[in-house]
Design a protein around this motif. Structure first.
Motif, PDB file in Angstrom:
ATOM      1  N   GLY A 117      33.046  37.019  43.033  1.00 50.26           N
ATOM      2  CA  GLY A 117      33.367  35.837  43.829  1.00 50.26           C
ATOM      3  C   GLY A 117      33.126  36.039  45.305  1.00 50.26           C
ATOM      4  N   CYS A 118      33.683  37.114  45.890  1.00 47.01           N
ATOM      5  CA  CYS A 118      33.578  37.331  47.339  1.00 47.01           C
ATOM      6  C   CYS A 118      32.729  38.539  47.698  1.00 47.01           C
ATOM      7  CB  CYS A 118      34.975  37.491  47.942  1.00 47.01           C
ATOM      8  SG  CYS A 118      35.917  38.881  47.261  1.00 47.01           S
ATOM      9  N   CYS A 162      33.178  42.387  43.608  1.00 42.83           N
ATOM     10  CA  CYS A 162      33.740  41.160  43.029  1.00 42.83           C
ATOM     11  C   CYS A 162      32.648  40.101  42.950  1.00 42.83           C
ATOM     12  CB  CYS A 162      34.916  40.677  43.884  1.00 42.83           C
ATOM     13  SG  CYS A 162      35.531  39.047  43.431  1.00 42.83           S
ATOM     14  N   PHE A 186      38.141  30.939  40.484  1.00 42.95           N
ATOM     15  CA  PHE A 186      36.704  31.002  40.740  1.00 42.95           C
ATOM     16  C   PHE A 186      35.907  30.853  39.443  1.00 42.95           C
ATOM     17  CE2 PHE A 186      32.807  33.530  40.970  1.00 42.95           C
ATOM     18  CZ  PHE A 186      32.190  32.930  42.056  1.00 42.95           C
ATOM     19  N   TYR A 223      42.439  44.725  39.208  1.00 40.46           N
ATOM     20  CA  TYR A 223      41.479  43.641  39.300  1.00 40.46           C
ATOM     21  C   TYR A 223      41.266  43.064  37.907  1.00 40.46           C
ATOM     22  CZ  TYR A 223      38.345  47.468  37.972  1.00 40.46           C
ATOM     23  OH  TYR A 223      37.770  48.539  37.353  1.00 40.46           O
ATOM     24  N   GLN A 268      42.401  37.812  44.498  1.00 42.04           N
ATOM     25  CA  GLN A 268      42.339  36.612  45.325  1.00 42.04           C
ATOM     26  C   GLN A 268      41.416  35.562  44.702  1.00 42.04           C
ATOM     27  OE1 GLN A 268      42.066  39.677  46.374  1.00 42.04           O
ATOM     28  NE2 GLN A 268      43.891  39.959  47.686  1.00 42.04           N
ATOM     29  N   CYS A 269      40.229  35.950  44.253  1.00 45.88           N
ATOM     30  CA  CYS A 269      39.306  34.997  43.622  1.00 45.88           C
ATOM     31  C   CYS A 269      39.855  34.509  42.285  1.00 45.88           C
ATOM     32  CB  CYS A 269      37.936  35.642  43.436  1.00 45.88           C
ATOM     33  SG  CYS A 269      37.090  36.025  44.988  1.00 45.88           S
ATOM     34  N   TYR A 318      31.749  30.603  37.858  1.00 41.72           N
ATOM     35  CA  TYR A 318      30.359  30.906  38.208  1.00 41.72           C
ATOM     36  C   TYR A 318      29.524  30.886  36.937  1.00 41.72           C
ATOM     37  CZ  TYR A 318      26.306  33.504  39.974  1.00 41.72           C
ATOM     38  OH  TYR A 318      25.045  33.882  40.325  1.00 41.72           O
ATOM     39  N   SER A 332      37.427  29.257  34.465  1.00 45.35           N
ATOM     40  CA  SER A 332      38.735  29.764  34.892  1.00 45.35           C
ATOM     41  C   SER A 332      39.729  29.885  33.739  1.00 45.35           C
ATOM     42  CB  SER A 332      39.312  28.844  35.977  1.00 45.35           C
ATOM     43  OG  SER A 332      39.438  27.519  35.487  1.00 45.35           O
ATOM     44  N   LEU A 370      36.512  40.217  38.849  1.00 45.63           N
ATOM     45  CA  LEU A 370      37.023  39.407  39.951  1.00 45.63           C
ATOM     46  C   LEU A 370      38.185  40.123  40.604  1.00 45.63           C
ATOM     47  CD1 LEU A 370      37.097  35.775  38.461  1.00 45.63           C
ATOM     48  CD2 LEU A 370      35.511  36.658  40.185  1.00 45.63           C
ATOM     49  N   CYS A 371      38.281  39.985  41.929  1.00 44.46           N
ATOM     50  CA  CYS A 371      39.473  40.487  42.611  1.00 44.46           C
ATOM     51  C   CYS A 371      40.619  39.499  42.379  1.00 44.46           C
ATOM     52  CB  CYS A 371      39.192  40.668  44.102  1.00 44.46           C
ATOM     53  SG  CYS A 371      38.819  39.136  44.989  1.00 44.46           S
ATOM     54  N   ARG A 383      42.349  31.742  42.840  1.00 42.86           N
ATOM     55  CA  ARG A 383      41.720  30.485  43.264  1.00 42.86           C
ATOM     56  C   ARG A 383      40.995  29.785  42.122  1.00 42.86           C
ATOM     57  NH1 ARG A 383      39.588  33.513  47.663  1.00 42.86           N
ATOM     58  NH2 ARG A 383      37.523  33.205  46.735  1.00 42.86           N
TER      59      ARG A 383
END
Length: 443
Positions: free
Chosen positions: A19-20, A17, A50, A28, A44-45, A52, A57, A41-42, A48
């Protein structure tokens, strides 16, 4: 929008991922606007929001998952990919191993599904037929290729046939242990990511180039082994021994150049040299006839017969003169009588008569009570007495020579002396005895 994930069900095969940096688990998210390389990205990210660099988003996205049926309602796309990977890893027909690797289907389910949808599928069959027709049309005006109809042997692991073939698997055209077998280990931790510097990227590319060169060397060696028939070494050695010793020596010397000239040219060279050797030997024989004044082949046959008879008489006279020197020695007389009987029956002579001239020879070894005597036959006991060798050591030397002969397909005296670190004369007597009794064959 649901899409089929392009990776296997092993998390370590998926990119991390962004993000994390954790391994991605389905489902995903893949950004539809960023890339290449793809931006994953997963969940969870993604929840949120995320962001980058260029990724925002509010970009459109795709949900990557393989939890849906493709060919069969009871099989998900992830299971379909796992089945294909298991068949590739375990081999077609090893359904129990395939089922063990998949963990979610039984042996019967794997076999039935694969045969129905990947072997007997009419869609795939028509596609293969079209490809075959296109290939036939392409080669219609060329020579008809030859394809073997015999099913290749499939020796089990560690079987006698597998050991004779050096672990070669004909159905896969691979060895159990390849040349440079661990070349892939250098690539297991390499991962190309967007943040790599130019130097790091160039270093990774150099490692990949080195790996490619090692693969080429592996394929080159494998091609030489297959083209020259070196897979079954025992069969190759048996074919080599049909030549005279002089030609065998040339074969051994020229073997290192076989990879340069090719298999057909190399065999032609050896065969032509063998023919030349036979012609030279025949010319020498004809010159001997001419020197003796022989002008026809009828006289040549009489000459050969008389020559053989004279040689046998010469050997007998030599043996008689030897034994007359030791007429007082009963053991020497018994040996001479046995040698004479062997010659009269057409066998090779037994051990030579021991000489009492000069230094006095040691008396025969008394085997009474020695360990291993009960395992010897009468001839072996006589040999141990003559060469003064205890039965236990003789049995150990005999076992070593038999194993080496079976491994090499034959044994030379020099090889026997390299294996047995004792007096060379004793080694020669043991070697000649085992040859005469048929335990081993000459290399």
């Amino acid at each position: 929008m649901d899409r089929l994930g392009s990776f296997s069900n092993d998390p370590s095969d998926k990119p991390p991922c962004r993000g994390c940096s954790s391994y991605l688990m389905e489902p995903y998210i893949k950004c539809a606007e960023c890339g290449p390389p793809p931006f994953f990205l997963c969940l969870q990210c993604f929840t949120r929001g995320f962001e980058y660099k260029k990724h925002q988003s509010d970009h459109t996205y795709e949900i990557m998952t393989s939890d849906f049926p493709v060919l069969d309602p009871s099989w998900t796309a992830q299971e379909e990919m796992a089945l294909l990977e298991a068949v590739m890893d375990c081999g077609f027909g090893n359904w129990q191993d395939v089922a063990n690797q998949m963990c979610t289907k039984t042996k019967e389910e794997c076999e039935k599904h694969y045969m129905k949808h990947f072997i007997n599928n009419p869609l795939f069959a028509s596609t293969l037929l079209n490809l075959k027709q296109a290939e036939e049309a392409k080669t219609a005006d060329t020579a008809i290729p030859f394809h073997s109809t015999d099913d290749p042997p499939r020796p089990t692991f560690d079987s006698l046939l597998s050991r004779d073939m050096a672990g070669y698997m004909p159905a896969r055209a691979d060895f159990i242990e390849e040349f440079d077998n661990y070349a892939e280990w250098d690539l297991r931790d390499i991962d190309f990511v967007e943040d790599d510097s130019d130097i790091l990227h160039a270093l990774k590319m150099a490692v990949v180039d080195i790996y490619h060169s090692r693969l080429k060397e592996r394929q080159r060696r494998k091609k030489i082994i297959r083209d020259h028939g070196l897979i079954n070494l025992r069969k190759f050695q048996l074919m080599e021994r049909r030549y005279p010793k002089e030609v065998q020596d040339l074969y051994e010397t020229m073997r290192r150049f076989a990879r340069i000239v090719g298999p057909v040219e190399h065999d032609k060279f050896i065969e032509s040299h063998a023919l030349e050797f036979e012609l030279r030997r025949e010319i020498k024989r004809l010159q001997e006839y001419r020197t003796a004044g022989i002008t026809n082949f009828c006289s040549a046959r009489t000459y050969d017969h008389l020559k053989k008879t004279r040689e046998e008489e010469r050997v007998k006279r030599t043996m008689l003169s030897e034994v007359l020197q030791y007429i007082q020695d009963s053991s020497a007389c018994q040996q001479w009588l046995r040698r004479q009987a062997d010659i009269d029956s057409g066998l090779s002579p037994s051990l030579p008569v021991a000489s009492n001239s000069g230094r006095r020879s040691a008396p025969p070894l008394n085997l009474t009570g020695l360990p291993g005597t009960e395992k010897l036959n009468e001839k072996e006991k006589e040999l141990c007495q003559m060469v003064r060798l205890v039965p236990g050591a003789y049995l150990e030397y005999k076992s070593a020579l038999l194993n080496e002969c079976n491994k090499q397909g034959g044994l030379r005296l020099a090889q026997a002396r390299a294996l047995i670190k004792i007096d060379v004369n004793k080694t020669r007597k043991i070697y000649d005895f085992l040859i005469r009794e048929g335990y081993i064959t000459k290399g």
